[in-house]
Write a protein that holds these residues in place. Structure first.
Motif, PDB file in Angstrom:
ATOM      1  N   ALA A 158      -0.052  -7.262  38.372  1.00  0.00           N
ATOM      2  CA  ALA A 158       1.272  -7.044  39.143  1.00  0.00           C
ATOM      3  C   ALA A 158       1.256  -8.356  39.873  1.00  0.00           C
ATOM      4  N   ASP A 159       2.515  -8.583  40.467  1.00  0.00           N
ATOM      5  CA  ASP A 159       2.658  -9.925  41.452  1.00  0.00           C
ATOM      6  C   ASP A 159       2.139  -9.520  42.509  1.00  0.00           C
TER       7      ASP A 159
ATOM      8  N   ASP B 277       4.439  -8.187  45.298  1.00  0.00           N
ATOM      9  CA  ASP B 277       4.935  -6.677  44.963  1.00  0.00           C
ATOM     10  C   ASP B 277       4.467  -5.775  46.038  1.00  0.00           C
TER      11      ASP B 277
ATOM     12  N   LYS C 289       4.251  -0.512  43.742  1.00  0.00           N
ATOM     13  CA  LYS C 289       4.372  -1.061  42.517  1.00  0.00           C
ATOM     14  C   LYS C 289       3.041  -1.626  41.972  1.00  0.00           C
TER      15      LYS C 289
END
Length: 164
Positions: free
Chosen positions: A94-95, A98, A102
């Motif tokens: 995941a970024d 985020d 998320k």
């Protein structure tokens, strides 16, 4: 009859079905040649999968897979092992920017999608479909790479052994 320590160790090693020895060279570049889809870069030219992650899985594959066990299947098994773990890595990626929810959602186990709806967004997953033939193989049953790896691992470990 008196056996030397080397004789006894040789008998035990043969009976144990354990294979020891050094592996041939297998590098990140070897992996990328066979699996170029894992060598993606973003718009800034950075690898999508950090080099340290790929390097770590290559080292773990070397530690876990013996050439003496896999022989002609070894290079394929190495690639499938690494591709499996990188696929799981990408599923959980995941970024950092985020939202926390998320990032957490990216790390959750995912089953086979069995249905989806557009109105009020509904998705159903079935986790039971990924068991059966691959019981006891942990996460390897969750990716196509892992399933292929299991098949090869079963081939090279087939056969009986007898300890006297």
């Amino acid at each position: 009859m008196i056996y030397s320590t080397l004789d006894v160790m040789g008998i035990i090693t043969a009976a144990s079905n354990i294979r020891c020895g050094d592996n041939p060279e297998y590098t990140e570049d070897t992996f990328y040649t066979a699996y170029p889809q894992f060598n993606k870069t973003d718009t800034a030219g950075n690898r999508v999968i950090p080099a340290v992650v790929v390097s770590g899985w290559v080292k773990l594959a070397h530690a876990a897979l013996s050439y003496r066990r896999y022989r002609d299947y070894w290079e394929m098994a190495m690639g499938l092992f690494i591709a499996h773990w990188l696929t799981l890595y990408m599923q959980s990626a995941a970024d950092p920017g985020d939202a926390t929810s998320k990032i957490i959602n990216a790390g959750l186990a995912k089953g086979v999608q069995t249905s989806k709806s557009a109105g009020d967004l509904s998705v159903s997953y079935d986790f039971s479909m990924m068991t059966g033939d691959f019981d006891g193989w942990g996460t390897y049953k969750y990716t196509a790479f892992g399933q292929q790896f299991i098949t090869i691992a079963r081939l090279v470990s087939a056969g009986g052994m007898c300890v006297w």
